[in-house]
Design an enzyme around this catalytic site. Structure first.
Site, PDB file in Angstrom:
ATOM      1  N   ASP A   9     115.853  21.972 -41.106  1.00 38.73           N
ATOM      2  CA  ASP A   9     117.209  21.459 -41.247  1.00 38.73           C
ATOM      3  C   ASP A   9     117.929  21.609 -39.913  1.00 38.73           C
ATOM      4  O   ASP A   9     118.147  22.725 -39.436  1.00 38.73           O
ATOM      5  CB  ASP A   9     117.923  22.273 -42.358  1.00 38.73           C
ATOM      6  CG  ASP A   9     119.311  21.750 -42.656  1.00 38.73           C
ATOM      7  OD1 ASP A   9     119.705  20.722 -42.064  1.00 38.73           O
ATOM      8  OD2 ASP A   9     119.998  22.379 -43.483  1.00 38.73           O
ATOM      9  N   ASP A 104     118.521  14.565 -41.121  1.00 42.25           N
ATOM     10  CA  ASP A 104     118.348  15.841 -40.412  1.00 42.25           C
ATOM     11  C   ASP A 104     117.599  16.895 -41.215  1.00 42.25           C
ATOM     12  O   ASP A 104     117.607  18.066 -40.863  1.00 42.25           O
ATOM     13  CB  ASP A 104     119.706  16.375 -39.952  1.00 42.25           C
ATOM     14  CG  ASP A 104     120.483  17.015 -41.068  1.00 42.25           C
ATOM     15  OD1 ASP A 104     120.465  16.467 -42.183  1.00 42.25           O
ATOM     16  OD2 ASP A 104     121.090  18.068 -40.834  1.00 42.25           O
ATOM     17  N   GLU A 105     116.945  16.474 -42.270  1.00 38.86           N
ATOM     18  CA  GLU A 105     116.259  17.457 -43.119  1.00 38.86           C
ATOM     19  C   GLU A 105     114.911  16.912 -43.576  1.00 38.86           C
ATOM     20  O   GLU A 105     114.810  15.747 -43.948  1.00 38.86           O
ATOM     21  CB  GLU A 105     117.088  17.677 -44.386  1.00 38.86           C
ATOM     22  CG  GLU A 105     117.788  19.000 -44.479  1.00 38.86           C
ATOM     23  CD  GLU A 105     118.460  19.131 -45.825  1.00 38.86           C
ATOM     24  OE1 GLU A 105     117.777  19.529 -46.782  1.00 38.86           O
ATOM     25  OE2 GLU A 105     119.652  18.820 -45.918  1.00 38.86           O
TER      26      GLU A 105
HETATM   27 MG   LIG Z   1     121.615  20.095 -41.231  1.00 39.28          MG
END
Ligand SMILES: [Mg+2]
Length: 358
Positions: A9, A104-105
């Site tokens: 993350d 973003d993960e």
């Molecule tokens: Mg993040």
């Protein structure tokens, strides 16, 4: 042998990209999102801004009040997508399967150790280094033997964290975990749990499967298995779409019911178009309303047969509007979404029937 799962993350992703691109923003509280004078909402904020209590989804005007020297930047999604692709390319080298959750993960299944690194935590360390050296951005990693725990782990030492939850450490961590942090437990379910005096993982285990299924139906078993540290959901690069819809934020709050109904009509057409385009068979329609004071509610109906046309959607949504205070209270956002698709099962079936992890 246990599976080896890494959850990655990025730390304050959008804000970190903006900072990297503009060194004058270093050490400054940066907020990526809508502008405070344009009724915008915070999308991501840097850790400097978080110190003032700013967080995502908060109105930018409120964020500005908390943090007077914040630098606001309008989001540039294309820029972030480009960065995301670069990062995911790095991940793919190390994993047999990568499951992106957002820009973003992502989850990685590194059970096979295709780079012969030796351990999942070492792999996570190497990935973190490579991401930083190639992009100048920090990512937090969580390593464990299933998705639920890996995601939990990545959040434990943010930013720039690397946390491992081993099978040995898991029970103690889950025991004290608030029910809100469990996968699949949203606000409503958490409320229901609290009503039954279930507050932590330990309480879930103590309640036992019988009581849990009596309260939550088949999901009761699932909560029990998570609380036991079991999560058999595979890391999968195929992401099933769970819902589709459209929402509109108004320039000015609206209280006139006629206007609201006109907007519902327009949205019904848009949602119907999406349903046809992506070829899904939804059974549930949800109306979302955000009042002038940001209080947000949803009302939904589930039908036995799927719906497709804009007329049907409009006809289903109007009674939902009656279950809200729209008109009495002015509203700032309205949305319609379709979900509960015919091929969709809420959770993989094996999870419900099988919770022995060998
Ligand atoms: Mg993040």
């Amino acid at each position: 042998m246990y599976p080896k799962i890494i959850h990655l993350d990025m730390d304050a992703f959008y804000a970190s990209i903006e900072k990297r691109n503009n060194p004058s923003l270093k050490d400054k509280p940066v907020i990526v999102g809508g502008l405070p004078n344009k009724r915008g909402v915070v999308s991501t904020c840097s850790y400097e801004a978080r110190k003032y209590g700013v967080h995502s989804a908060m109105p930018s005007a409120a964020a500005l009040k908390l943090c007077k020297n914040a630098v606001f930047i309008l989001p540039d999604i294309e820029k972030y997508k480009k960065e995301s692709r670069k990062i995911f390319e790095i991940y793919k080298k190390y994993a047999d399967v990568m499951e992106p959750l957002s820009l973003d993960e992502a989850f990685l299944d590194v059970t096979q150790d295709r780079m012969n690194i030796g351990s999942a935590s070492e792999t996570a360390k190497i990935i973190k280094k490579e991401v930083y050296s190639k992009t100048g951005l920090c990512v937090s990693a969580g390593v464990s033997y299933n998705k639920f725990l890996a995601k939990l782990a990545s959040d434990m030492e943010k930013p720039d964290g690397l946390t491992v939850i081993t099978p040995k450490k898991a029970p103690a961590i889950i025991e004290n975990l608030p029910v809100e942090k469990f996968f699949g437990i949203g606000k409503q379910t958490a409320k229901k749990m609290h009503y039954h005096r279930i507050y932590t993982g330990k309480d879930i285990l103590n309640a036992g499967q019988k009581k849990l299924t009596a309260i939550f139906g088949k999901h009761g078993n699932l909560f029990y298995s998570f609380a036991s540290g079991h999560d058999l959901r595979p890391v999968s690069d195929f992401r099933e779409r769970k819902s589709c819809g459209r929402e509109i934020t108004f320039e000015k709050d609206i209280s006139d019911k006629k206007t609201i109904i006109e907007i519902i009509k327009k949205l019904s057409t848009l949602v119907s178009d999406i349903i046809k385009k992506i070829k899904v068979r939804p059974h549930t329609i949800t109306l979302k309303i955000r009042y002038y004071d940001f209080h947000t509610i949803t009302r939904s109906t589930t039908l036995n047969s799927p719906f497709f046309s804009s007329e049907e959607i409009f006809r289903l949504t109007c009674p939902l509007l009656e279950k809200t205070d729209a008109g009495k209270k002015s509203i700032r956002l309205l949305g319609i979404s379709a979900s509960n698709f015919e091929t969709e099962s809420c959770f993989p079936k094996q999870l419900i029937f099988d919770f022995n992890l060998s």
